[in-house]
Design a protein around this motif. Sequence first.
Motif, PDB file in Angstrom:
ATOM      1  N   GLY A 154       0.838  -1.190   0.110  1.00  0.00           N
ATOM      2  CA  GLY A 154       0.120   0.109   0.060  1.00  0.00           C
ATOM      3  C   GLY A 154       0.558   1.378   0.073  1.00  0.00           C
ATOM      4  O   GLY A 154       0.163   2.427  -0.093  1.00  0.00           O
ATOM      5  N   GLY A 155       2.186   1.265   0.258  1.00  0.00           N
ATOM      6  CA  GLY A 155       2.744   2.212   0.019  1.00  0.00           C
ATOM      7  C   GLY A 155       3.742   2.473  -1.516  1.00  0.00           C
ATOM      8  O   GLY A 155       4.168   1.558  -1.860  1.00  0.00           O
ATOM      9  N   LEU A 156       3.238   3.730  -2.082  1.00  0.00           N
ATOM     10  CA  LEU A 156       3.783   3.932  -3.341  1.00  0.00           C
ATOM     11  C   LEU A 156       4.881   4.838  -3.244  1.00  0.00           C
ATOM     12  O   LEU A 156       4.798   6.062  -2.826  1.00  0.00           O
ATOM     13  N   ALA A 157       6.193   4.596  -3.821  1.00  0.00           N
ATOM     14  CA  ALA A 157       7.333   5.402  -3.649  1.00  0.00           C
ATOM     15  C   ALA A 157       7.994   5.623  -5.212  1.00  0.00           C
ATOM     16  O   ALA A 157       7.929   4.847  -6.089  1.00  0.00           O
ATOM     17  N   THR A 158       8.436   6.683  -5.313  1.00  0.00           N
ATOM     18  CA  THR A 158       9.123   6.879  -6.692  1.00  0.00           C
ATOM     19  C   THR A 158      10.535   7.307  -6.616  1.00  0.00           C
ATOM     20  O   THR A 158      10.993   8.211  -5.709  1.00  0.00           O
ATOM     21  N   VAL A 159      11.490   6.980  -7.233  1.00  0.00           N
ATOM     22  CA  VAL A 159      12.808   7.323  -7.101  1.00  0.00           C
ATOM     23  C   VAL A 159      13.319   7.659  -8.728  1.00  0.00           C
ATOM     24  O   VAL A 159      13.307   6.766  -9.620  1.00  0.00           O
ATOM     25  N   CYS A 160      13.745   8.874  -8.790  1.00  0.00           N
ATOM     26  CA  CYS A 160      14.294   9.126 -10.194  1.00  0.00           C
ATOM     27  C   CYS A 160      15.603   9.051 -10.020  1.00  0.00           C
ATOM     28  O   CYS A 160      16.488   9.649  -9.344  1.00  0.00           O
ATOM     29  N   PHE A 161      16.304   8.432 -11.200  1.00  0.00           N
ATOM     30  CA  PHE A 161      17.992   8.698 -11.273  1.00  0.00           C
ATOM     31  C   PHE A 161      18.429   8.677 -12.642  1.00  0.00           C
ATOM     32  O   PHE A 161      17.874   8.495 -13.539  1.00  0.00           O
ATOM     33  N   GLN A 214       1.003   5.040   6.635  1.00  0.00           N
ATOM     34  CA  GLN A 214      -0.167   5.613   5.953  1.00  0.00           C
ATOM     35  C   GLN A 214      -1.390   5.175   6.493  1.00  0.00           C
ATOM     36  O   GLN A 214      -1.385   3.693   6.717  1.00  0.00           O
ATOM     37  N   LYS A 215      -2.373   5.749   6.718  1.00  0.00           N
ATOM     38  CA  LYS A 215      -3.739   5.227   7.081  1.00  0.00           C
ATOM     39  C   LYS A 215      -4.539   4.507   5.943  1.00  0.00           C
ATOM     40  O   LYS A 215      -4.996   3.243   6.053  1.00  0.00           O
ATOM     41  N   GLU A 216      -4.333   5.281   4.769  1.00  0.00           N
ATOM     42  CA  GLU A 216      -5.000   4.496   3.739  1.00  0.00           C
ATOM     43  C   GLU A 216      -4.189   4.021   2.650  1.00  0.00           C
ATOM     44  O   GLU A 216      -3.219   4.898   2.070  1.00  0.00           O
ATOM     45  N   LYS A 217      -4.102   2.908   2.415  1.00  0.00           N
ATOM     46  CA  LYS A 217      -3.198   2.153   1.532  1.00  0.00           C
ATOM     47  C   LYS A 217      -3.575   2.444   0.083  1.00  0.00           C
ATOM     48  O   LYS A 217      -4.697   2.685  -0.404  1.00  0.00           O
ATOM     49  N   LYS A 218      -2.332   2.678  -0.876  1.00  0.00           N
ATOM     50  CA  LYS A 218      -2.591   2.683  -2.297  1.00  0.00           C
ATOM     51  C   LYS A 218      -2.983   1.439  -2.881  1.00  0.00           C
ATOM     52  O   LYS A 218      -2.396   0.519  -2.614  1.00  0.00           O
ATOM     53  N   HIS A 219      -3.764   1.616  -4.035  1.00  0.00           N
ATOM     54  CA  HIS A 219      -4.209   0.654  -4.762  1.00  0.00           C
ATOM     55  C   HIS A 219      -3.913   0.861  -6.237  1.00  0.00           C
ATOM     56  O   HIS A 219      -4.253   2.011  -6.329  1.00  0.00           O
ATOM     57  N   ILE A 220      -3.719  -0.106  -7.018  1.00  0.00           N
ATOM     58  CA  ILE A 220      -3.652   0.269  -8.655  1.00  0.00           C
ATOM     59  C   ILE A 220      -4.761  -0.491  -9.010  1.00  0.00           C
ATOM     60  O   ILE A 220      -5.270  -1.579  -9.054  1.00  0.00           O
ATOM     61  N   ALA A 221      -5.556   0.421  -9.937  1.00  0.00           N
ATOM     62  CA  ALA A 221      -6.536  -0.147 -10.628  1.00  0.00           C
ATOM     63  C   ALA A 221      -5.877  -0.892 -11.950  1.00  0.00           C
ATOM     64  O   ALA A 221      -5.020  -0.855 -12.372  1.00  0.00           O
ATOM     65  N   ARG A 276      -3.431   5.525 -12.686  1.00  0.00           N
ATOM     66  CA  ARG A 276      -4.025   4.118 -12.093  1.00  0.00           C
ATOM     67  C   ARG A 276      -4.454   4.140 -10.627  1.00  0.00           C
ATOM     68  O   ARG A 276      -5.258   3.550 -10.139  1.00  0.00           O
ATOM     69  N   PHE A 277      -3.739   4.950 -10.099  1.00  0.00           N
ATOM     70  CA  PHE A 277      -3.891   5.171  -8.507  1.00  0.00           C
ATOM     71  C   PHE A 277      -5.106   6.015  -8.198  1.00  0.00           C
ATOM     72  O   PHE A 277      -5.938   5.588  -7.147  1.00  0.00           O
ATOM     73  N   THR A 278      -5.238   7.093  -8.687  1.00  0.00           N
ATOM     74  CA  THR A 278      -6.325   7.836  -8.577  1.00  0.00           C
ATOM     75  C   THR A 278      -7.734   7.117  -8.843  1.00  0.00           C
ATOM     76  O   THR A 278      -8.723   7.120  -8.223  1.00  0.00           O
ATOM     77  N   ALA A 279      -7.657   6.528  -9.959  1.00  0.00           N
ATOM     78  CA  ALA A 279      -8.794   6.038 -10.384  1.00  0.00           C
ATOM     79  C   ALA A 279      -9.188   4.807  -9.357  1.00  0.00           C
ATOM     80  O   ALA A 279     -10.484   4.545  -9.002  1.00  0.00           O
ATOM     81  N   ALA A 280      -8.393   4.004  -8.794  1.00  0.00           N
ATOM     82  CA  ALA A 280      -8.679   3.117  -7.888  1.00  0.00           C
ATOM     83  C   ALA A 280      -9.067   3.653  -6.681  1.00  0.00           C
ATOM     84  O   ALA A 280     -10.150   3.245  -6.137  1.00  0.00           O
ATOM     85  N   GLU A 281      -8.506   4.868  -6.344  1.00  0.00           N
ATOM     86  CA  GLU A 281      -9.034   5.395  -5.130  1.00  0.00           C
ATOM     87  C   GLU A 281     -10.475   6.021  -5.181  1.00  0.00           C
ATOM     88  O   GLU A 281     -11.068   5.898  -4.154  1.00  0.00           O
ATOM     89  N   LEU A 282     -10.761   6.470  -6.363  1.00  0.00           N
ATOM     90  CA  LEU A 282     -11.954   7.217  -6.528  1.00  0.00           C
ATOM     91  C   LEU A 282     -13.064   6.266  -6.867  1.00  0.00           C
ATOM     92  O   LEU A 282     -14.282   6.771  -7.100  1.00  0.00           O
TER      93      LEU A 282
END
Lengths: 430, 454
Positions: free
Chosen positions: B55-62, B86-93, B313-319
């Motif tokens: 449920g944790g989504l992290a980004t690394v640019c390199f 995080q109280k609310e876990k991220k999901h991917i649509a 894909r993450f906002t679609a799942a959340e909403l």
Amino acid sequence: MMEKLLKLATQAADQAEIFYNEKTMDELAFSDGKLVNCDSSLSSGIALRVIKNGRMGLAHTCNLLDREDFLRQALLSAENGMEVDFTLPHTRDLPRLELYKPAVEDVSKESLIAAGNRIISYIRDRVDAQVNVSFGYSTGSVGILNSAGTDLHERGSGFFTQAMLVFPGTGSGLLTFKTGRSPLDLEDADLDELVELFRLSKIEIVPPTKRLPVIFAPLSLYALLSRFEAAWSPVNIHNGVSPLCGKLGERIVSEKISLTREPFDLELDSASAFDAEGTPTRRLTLIDKGVFSAFPTDLNYAAKLNLEPNGCAVRQSLEWLPTANAVNLVLDPGDVSLEDMVSGIKEGILAQFLMGAHSGNVLNGDYSVGVSTGFMIENGRITGRVKDCMLSGNVYETLSNVEAVENKALNLGIHKLPALLCKDVSVAGK
Amino acid sequence: MIEKMKEMLGKVEADYADLRYETKQVARVTLSKKEVRNYGSTTGDGYVLRVLRRGGLATVCFTKPEQADQAVRRAVENADVLSAHQKEKKHIAPGEVVRATVKAPLLEDPRQISLQEKLALVKHYSDLLFAQPDIANVELYYNDVYRDKYFVNTEGSEINEELVTTKLVGAIISQVGELTQTARMAFGGSDGFQRVRNREEEALRQAKIASDLLKAEPVKAGAYNMVLNPDIAGVFTHEAFGHFSEADIIRDLPAMKEKMKLGTKLGTDILNITDNATMPGQLGYYKYDDEGVAVRKVKLMTAGVLTGRLHDRFTAAELGEPITGHAIAEDYRYPPIVRMGNIFIEPGSASLEELLSALGDGLYICDAMGGQTSGENFTFGASYGYVVKNGKLAGMIRDINIMGNLYHTLNSVKLVGSDFELSEFGGCGKGQTNIRSCLGGPSVLFENLTVGGR
């Protein structure tokens, strides 16, 4: 690696310069009281500038895979590049600035999360609002080598913390923040001020359409300073299109305004002993008690204008040639507190954030901006938040009408600015 | 490249991960007062890794391939920090697995044209414009941007898509005494170099506007009814409404999320707004977004009612709403965020004469000069306009900046024109720059917008 590239470039061109940088950055953000982001970036790049047969060329890359090809790109760019007549500097023996604070390396994400949660609870105990908090911290280095023998290198660190209260049902709101080179905390006094203003913002007021006194808070001054930026650009002065052409030594704004570039103020982001071309930096007063006294130059335009370069070259990114701009500006504080400014106004506006500053006839000094966060002042007190409000004028006229300058300057990272009270600003509302 | 990326991604232990690599080449010619300021091309490349763990989504640019292991470690650490707090876990649509190679649909490929030829064309426009009355300076910026994007994810998608954007933008500055005025020209698009050729007539039209503006009156401050031409109606649609159709903005503003529920009536019955990046030829064209989702047409507002939203894909799942393919990154330095592709008000049936006649007294405002949104408020600048009296154009006006409020303004759309144009300039600066953000529409009659002025 860089030395080999420089040697190759120096053999192929008349002059050559390598500018390189590296940065590691971490960000952590809470939205509406919840932790939402924890991201990192590790970036680096190299820019190669060459001068051949009086023309300047540039190439940029992130990964230097093929030295010869990279140099070819720079030489191709110089074939039809800008005509120039300057010599790259041989800079050495510069003062060593303490731009790097090792404490940034010890920041733990857990400690920032704890700090974020503390800020959120503190505010929410006092007011029912959406609270956003963010932290950012970085370490990085820049270096310059050139064919004149310059070999400079600086390492730095940065830290940023911010809290925002969002006006209900909107995306705009109130901000407080701190920026520096080592970890910083938002103090209770900063948060109390934010909460107090938030309470006052519940009433929405559309101001009348008329000329009113306006307090430009530090963050709103960008809308005015960006007009100067265009006008004192040596390109626009050289092209004869700036309203400041021929005005050196003349009064252009109120004598209450003194604006100085302070490269050695270590609290500011762009503090450095050398600029983006390796020219030593120095303190430079641009406006001295209202008088236009200097403008920023880089090597190229200093030569074109027959001036000494004053160490103001910046690179907006490695993909672009350096240009002159004044960053790390300090506007001298005055002698009036913000509270006294407000209490002396019968009817007026306190502008905190403006939007649309990039449109309009910027070079002329004109502005016409929306107030995204601002307050109505009536009979010496803040009576509510303004909505549907625009401020318009010309920066030279508005800053000739400065009635008071705040007695302290806020560190915005890019500049340090106090609030300014200006009379007779055109306000559009009802 | 894809194989190397799959190898890097194979080292990530996660519920989901994706990796984007791209190279970006920019050829640039800029001319300021007939002098060459920039000439050449620059190259950059880099990677963006996103990791979803518990449920944790992290980004690394390199930037460097040798940083891959470090980037994986950091992304996993960051995702775990998020997951733990995080109280609310991220999901991917759910999304389709895509294996595709997409070449840029070009009529004339700018990569095949020499820098010398590009410089000659820019000089040609510069000479033409300088020969016009009152023109004191001309600044021209040509660039073509070639992005070669590779995308892989742990679901098995493997995509390589090229985006080539060509643009020639100019500021034409007129001067009499101390007064200067500026008109802009912008030619370009996603379909090739031919977009910037043979545009002399339009360049001359803008030079005449710059000259005419010297005699125009500054607009007087106040609230007006006004007709906006397609270019500025497009900026209105983008600033006033479009940003609030971006699900990441709404997600981060819970009070607005409540106000912007699908099915809510926010505009007048005649207002229909669409985002359609699939339209061929326009500036905003693309096939797959930076999460590997095929972009689709989204009807955002139908007869004044909110009917759709732009998502990753993450906002679609959340909403709990459909994915739309609008996750876009500026380039290799950034993670994708939700962006408009090509937004416009659907045309209506009124001619310009009918719009002006319905306006009666007010303003006719033309051509955008930038805009900005802050919360539910927005501003945008206009290049020029006219006072309208009794349905007829009276004097020309200048120095026009307009402000409005999302909720009020959508209800102030009174009549929609039958004309339709998409801008070749576009662009958007929501945190990152999106040079291909396209906008446009018909001419539109609005009631009661605030104009700043002296």
